[in-house]
Design a protein around this motif. Structure first.
Motif, short mmCIF file in Angstrom:
data_model
loop_
_atom_site.label_atom_id
_atom_site.label_comp_id
_atom_site.label_asym_id
_atom_site.label_seq_id
_atom_site.Cartn_x
_atom_site.Cartn_y
_atom_site.Cartn_z
N SER A 1 28.66 29.61 97.60
CA SER A 1 27.00 29.55 97.60
C SER A 1 26.52 30.74 96.98
O SER A 1 26.98 31.88 97.17
CB SER A 1 26.53 29.08 98.83
N TRP A 2 25.37 30.62 96.66
CA TRP A 2 24.24 31.74 96.34
C TRP A 2 22.70 31.34 96.39
O TRP A 2 22.45 30.16 96.40
CB TRP A 2 24.84 31.66 94.76
N ALA B 1 16.72 26.95 103.98
CA ALA B 1 17.76 26.56 102.85
C ALA B 1 18.84 26.29 103.32
O ALA B 1 19.66 25.49 102.86
CB ALA B 1 17.73 27.51 101.83
N THR B 2 19.42 26.88 104.53
CA THR B 2 20.59 26.95 105.15
C THR B 2 20.61 25.53 105.96
O THR B 2 21.92 25.17 106.16
CB THR B 2 20.95 28.15 106.07
N PRO C 1 18.80 18.74 106.67
CA PRO C 1 18.83 19.79 105.67
C PRO C 1 18.69 19.36 104.33
O PRO C 1 18.24 20.57 103.62
CB PRO C 1 20.25 20.27 106.10
N PRO D 1 19.51 17.98 100.48
CA PRO D 1 20.56 18.19 99.53
C PRO D 1 21.21 19.42 99.41
O PRO D 1 22.23 19.78 98.98
CB PRO D 1 20.13 17.43 98.26
N GLY D 2 20.32 20.60 99.78
CA GLY D 2 20.72 21.74 99.29
C GLY D 2 21.23 22.71 100.20
O GLY D 2 21.43 23.88 100.30
N GLU D 3 21.76 22.33 101.40
CA GLU D 3 22.13 23.07 102.42
C GLU D 3 23.26 24.22 102.06
O GLU D 3 24.21 23.90 101.17
CB GLU D 3 22.65 22.58 103.67
N ILE D 4 23.37 25.32 102.79
CA ILE D 4 24.24 26.32 102.53
C ILE D 4 25.44 26.36 103.64
O ILE D 4 25.11 26.48 104.66
CB ILE D 4 23.62 27.67 102.62
N THR E 1 26.62 25.18 96.70
CA THR E 1 25.28 25.36 95.79
C THR E 1 24.74 26.58 95.76
O THR E 1 25.05 27.67 96.20
CB THR E 1 24.21 24.61 97.00
N GLN F 1 21.44 28.36 94.82
CA GLN F 1 19.85 27.96 95.03
C GLN F 1 19.03 28.93 94.40
O GLN F 1 19.36 30.24 94.23
CB GLN F 1 19.69 27.76 96.45
N PRO G 1 15.60 23.89 91.73
CA PRO G 1 16.31 24.68 90.92
C PRO G 1 17.53 25.12 91.59
O PRO G 1 18.00 26.49 91.90
CB PRO G 1 15.33 26.02 90.57
N THR G 2 18.54 24.07 91.73
CA THR G 2 19.69 24.19 92.64
C THR G 2 20.93 23.67 91.82
O THR G 2 20.60 22.68 91.34
CB THR G 2 19.72 23.51 93.96
N ILE G 3 21.94 24.33 91.55
CA ILE G 3 23.14 23.97 91.16
C ILE G 3 24.03 23.43 92.31
O ILE G 3 24.23 24.09 93.24
CB ILE G 3 23.98 24.93 90.56
N HIS G 4 24.42 21.97 92.26
CA HIS G 4 25.43 21.57 93.30
C HIS G 4 26.71 21.78 93.17
O HIS G 4 27.42 20.65 93.46
CB HIS G 4 24.80 20.07 93.79
#
Lengths: 304, 415, 312
Positions: A68-69, B70-71, B195, B197-200, B206, B208, C218-221
């Motif tokens: 992740s980033w 975001a997490t 959370p 679709p983008g959870e860490i 992902t 972000q 702006p997320t890459i999955h």
């Protein structure tokens, strides 16, 4: 956590985690460090990035990371790391995440943010005992904007904002020393041209918790003015001239992991880079060259 | 439900507690500090299951808040004034991440000169950031607004952070009776955090908040933020209905007070609107058909509701507790823009600027605003914007200037 | 108005070329706009710069969509769609390539009847960016027929004023070489008009759908999507491994490669991923047995074609 053994360079991974295809310049010393470190850190890593060259590591829809980033801003990447770490801990405590779902939180920053704008956020994260690894690629200037003087630019270097006369009048800030004064759980200097030393240090950092620094000299062909093929050679010279001491802070003590014997004259390093060319031509600037040599000598005299 | 005396700050803290916020990144600033102190005490005493982190600045605080959201946890935070502006870069940034969280802003005038007292320049500086905005007029509204804000922020069609705004001192430090929703009622209204679709986390790569190159992708992401904010109008309407069903308290995007049959309507934000209500009652007793329209939701901007509420009125008096230097009242511009070209739009939209840095707006001033606005409608002459300031205030100011040894400029003779 | 685009690679001096031409136009009495493409340029990556010049104040802004002249400093860019070298060429456009391949061949390859002109690389060295930029600027100046030699020389002097005298002299010579080489085609590039307001193609605006946050953040999955970016196209020089000299240390070239594009095969020989190798040549500099050599990308491609032929 038990740290993996890197006995010799042959133990270094020959398959690499970081995806190719990034927008970093050919021969980028910073990318070399991130790539080498990522192989040791593994994909269960979240990079929290501060504005700098590496902002362009991930440009929609392309990312080189297998984990992740999160891009934050220039000043506050350590605070972003705080939010991610805390949220992971909260979710662990609530049973939403298993141990295997956890991530190593790594701040990725250049020297512009690391030595300057981000220092307050970094200092505070250390104060709070944040469990994070702070990876600074130090290319000794604001590289992504065209190599203006940063708090990490060395004495005598010419930059886009110190182009005249003898170059930067000030001295490079001692970020390692600032960290050590804050008593982190681990701090080390590395360079991509010493991959075994780097791998051991990153592994040691990874095996600990709390605030940990990996400070990497990142030779920059574009900003320093040398052929991209020379990145590793210049990294070697930085170590062998004693300009970039390889060291680590463990359990309250600073140890040098490489003591250059014999130490090469600093001019061997300086003359490889256009940013120092004015110290040699049209005639040598003996005063500045002597100042740089004296500063390096004084450092090693104190060590030895 | 329990009825108890609470300050606005106390009500905000209760909102966070009832919402079961997981994470509280904090930084002290007057007049907000009581909120984080209250929450810290509850956390210490085990009354609230939440983790608190004291950051070193609001810029870092908002970064940590966004990163935690975001997490994958529910985040509450609070700031005010200078702090909101210090974190301004991160307001835009975190909104662009498309993460839900709720932040309180306790409104306070901006330096220079530095002051501790209230006005709305701070919150209006955040107007274009992508944070949605709910504005409160009472302490009761604060606790309810926090729950409504979480529900709005976390809606799958929205996923944007929300600021709940309350005025410094007049709400933050003022106790009023507040009916606290029961915990299970709050739980029914606000489901556990999703959370999204983008959870860490490990095993779910992902990247972000990545950079873009070129105006096409940039425009897409910015437009989508805007469309999500616009979608929040309908989402909020549904949430308000559901909340009213549970508590009996209704918080439509606009509060309309005696506005239906009014000829002249005050439009203003925040806690001084209750003073405007009192003035409306007195004006009505004097036979003057005056009403009040108060936007609770400022972003997204309830434009259609405003048009409905104000069309057919004889005149509107917009009272701005803010000042866009070199332009005038921010709300006046927004209301004028909403009504321009609308059939039945009031011919007079007058601008009054007052209540800066804690200055009062007196009942007499409300009466005079109503009177001048009505007369403007009769004459068809829209008056120039009025900066509320009295001869007495200037006289007092002159005394201060004398003590400060300010040299009075001599009158310059005319040509 | 003249609308002229210069294409090259980061480090080949296309910004300088556009500025020399812009100044030369300006010194010849024209109103001028010149600019490099704005963005994150990297050495070796395709870039472009542009010049507009006309007798009236220039009101257009931004990239040139319909160029009258396209100058390509590096012919390997033609095959890279992302470089956009051919974008917007119209029937009256001129394409000038710095290349050793004859113009007829290019016309065939590009399947075009449009004007294609060619110019050999300066001094036989395609890696000398300073001369390349002056050459391109001089050639473009001559193709417009609107710029005299004196204006060109003054433009070189002004743009390179901060450089040593020998650099300026070399660039003057480079610019004049381009100028003289195109004497036969002087004035071939004409001015074109603006988009007409009657009978234009209306923009196909849409009402953007409100996408869910899974799409609209702006997320890459996914991991490592960057491998779809072929940074190998930045390369002007190619590292080639001589397996007979390779001692199979298994770590030096692969570890030092910043981009991580050198792996190890089953027999423990290194393998270079040419789709992504940027050609930095650290591997060549570091190989302890000197098993890696550099060839030009052109030579490399010719070798590739030959190898494919053998396979077929």
């Amino acid at each position: 956590m038990k740290e993996p053994m890197y006995k010799s360079a042959r133990d270094l991974p020959s398959a690499h985690l970081l995806g190719a295809g990034t927008a970093m310049c050919a021969g980028c010393g910073g990318l070399e460090v991130v790539r080498e470190a990522y192989d040791v850190l593994g994909e269960n890593t979240v990079f929290v990035n501060a504005a700098g060259c590496m902002t362009l590591m991930s440009v929609y829809p392309f990312t080189p990371f297998r984990g992740s980033w999160l891009y934050t801003a220039m000043a506050s990447a350590p605070a972003g790391a705080q939010g991610v770490r805390d949220a992971l801990d909260i979710r662990r405590a609530k049973g939403e995440l298993e141990a295997g779902d956890d991530l190593e939180v790594v701040v990725l920053t250049g020297d512009g943010a690391g030595y300057g704008m981000g220092l307050s956020a970094t200092s505070a994260a250390i104060d709070r005992g944040l469990d994070f690894l702070y990876l600074c690629y130090d290319n000794e200037g604001y590289g992504n904007t065209g190599q203006q003087t940063s708090p990490a630019t060395p004495h005598g270097a010419r930059t886009a904002t110190d182009g005249a006369l003898a170059g930067v009048a000030g001295e490079k800030k001692d970020l390692f020393g600032i960290w050590v004064a804050n008593r982190p759980t681990y701090a080390a200097t590395v360079v991509g041209s010493e991959p075994l030393d780097l791998a051991r240090k990153v592994a040691r950092a990874k095996s600990r918790s709390g605030p940990r620094l990996i400070l990497a000299l990142a030779p920059c062909p574009t900003g320093w003015g040398f052929e991209p093929s020379e990145t590793v050679a210049i990294g070697h010279l930085a170590v062998r001239t004693g300009i970039w001491p390889l060291k680590e802070y463990v359990d309250g003590r600073v140890e040098h992991t490489r003591r250059p014997h014999p130490r090469l004259p600093v001019t061997d390093y300086l003359k490889t880079q256009a940013r120092f060319a004015h110290l040699f031509e049209p005639e040598p600037n003996e005063q500045v060259l002597a100042e740089i040599q004296a500063s390096v000598d004084a450092y090693w005299d104190a060590v030895e | 439900m329990t009825r108890t005396l609470l300050t606005g700050n106390g009500a905000a803290a209760w909102g966070a507690r009832l919402a079961r916020a997981d994470y509280l990144p904090a930084f002290p600033i007057t007049p907000q500090t009581e909120i984080i102190e209250t929450l810290a005490r509850w956390i210490d005493m085990g009354e609230m299951d939440c983790r608190m982190a004291t950051l070193e600045s609001e810029h870092s605080m908002i970064t940590a808040a966004g990163a935690a959201a975001a997490t994958g946890v529910r985040v509450f935070t609070a700031t005010s004034s200078q702090g909101l502006l210090y974190g301004m870069e991160m307001l835009y940034t975190v909104a662009g991440w498309r993460v839900p969280l709720v932040m309180i802003n306790v409104s306070r005038g901006l330096a220079a000169p530095i002051t501790l007292e209230t006005d709305h320049n701070d919150i209006l500086a955040a107007r274009d950031s992508g944070f949605l905005q709910l504005h409160c007029a009472t302490c009761q509204e604060v606790v309810d607004a926090v729950l409504l804000a979480y529900r709005l922020a976390e809606d799958p069609a929205v996923r944007l952070p929300v600021i709940v705004n309350l005025d410094g001192f007049h709400l933050s430090f003022t106790r009023e009776p507040v009916e606290l929703p029961d915990g299970d009622l709050a739980d029914r209204f606000l489901p556990t955090f999703d959370p999204g679709p983008g959870e860490i986390r490990a095993g779910k790569p992902t990247s972000q908040a990545v950079a873009v190159l070129g105006g096409g992708p940039y425009s897409y992401f910015r437009y989508e933020c805007h469309l999500a904010a616009l979608a929040a109008l309908e989402v909020h309407r549904r949430n308000v209905d559901e909340y009213a069903g549970l508590t009996g308290r209704r918080y439509d995007a606009l509060e309309c007070y005696r506005a239906d049959d009014a000829e002249v309507v005050f439009v203003m934000l925040g806690s001084f609107a209750t003073k405007a209500k009192a003035a409306v009652d007195q004006l009505r007793q004097a036979g003057r058909p005056v009403g009040l329209v108060r936007p609770r939701l400022l972003r997204p901007f309830p434009e259609a509701d405003l048009r409905r509420a104000l069309a057919g009125k004889v005149a509107v008096a917009v009272i701005d507790q803010n000042l866009s230097i070199g332009k005038g009242g921010v709300l006046h511009g927004e209301i004028s823009g909403a009504l321009h070209g609308v059939s039945g739009a009031p011919p007079v939209i007058a601008s009054f600027i007052g209540g800066l840095g804690g200055r009062d707006i007196t009942a007499e001033e409300f009466f005079e605003i109503a009177g001048q606005t009505a007369r403007a409608a009769e004459s068809g002459q829209v008056p120039p914007p009025r900066l509320l300031y009295t001869l007495h205030e200037l006289a007092e100011m002159r005394k201060l200037q004398a003590i400060a040894h300010v040299e009075r400029q001599e009158e310059v003779p005319g040509p | 108005m003249y609308r002229i685009r210069f294409h090259g690679r980061g480090g080949q001096g296309m910004k300088t070329a556009s500025r020399i031409l812009g100044s030369a136009f300006f010194l010849s009495g024209f109103e001028v706009q010149d600019a490099p493409r704005y963005g994150a340029e990297r050495r070796g990556a395709p870039i472009f710069a542009f010049v507009r010049a006309g007798r009236a104040a220039i009101l257009e802004r931004g990239n040139i969509d319909r160029p009258d002249l396209v100058v390509v400093a590096d012919d390997t860019l033609v095959a890279i769609p992302g470089a956009g070298v051919l974008a917007g060429l119209h029937a009256d456009s001129v394409l000038l390539l710095v290349t050793t391949v004859p113009a007829d061949d290019w016309q065939q390859r590009l399947n075009t009847t449009g004007t294609v002109l060619t110019l050999p690389p300066p001094g036989g060295s395609e890696r000398d960016p300073a001369l390349l930029s002056a050459l391109c600027a001089g050639a473009a100046a001559r193709l417009t027929g609107a710029i005299e030699r004196e204006a060109l020389i003054r433009a070189v002097d002004e743009e390179l004023a901060l450089y040593p005298a020998d650099t300026i002299a070399a660039n003057r010579a480079g610019a004049l070489a381009g100028f003289d080489a195109l004497a036969v085609a002087a004035g071939r590039v004409g001015e074109s008009g603006a988009v007409a307001a009657d009978g234009y193609d209306a923009p196909d605006w849409i009402d953007l759908p409100a996408d869910g946050v899974g799409l609209a953040a702006p997320t890459i999955h996914a991991g490592a999507t960057s491998v779809e970016v072929r940074t190998g196209l930045w390369r002007t020089m190619r590292p080639v491994i001589d397996l007979e000299k390779c001692h199979r240390c298994t770590w030096v070239c692969g570890t030092f490669c910043p981009d991580g594009v050198i792996g190890v095969d089953a027999e423990r020989y290194p393998v270079i991923d040419y789709d992504h190798c940027k050609g930095c040549m650290i591997c060549l500099a570091q190989c302890p047995t000197h098993a890696i050599a550099a060839i030009t990308e052109r030579q490399g491609r010719e070798a590739d074609i030959a190898a494919e032929g053998e396979q077929a």
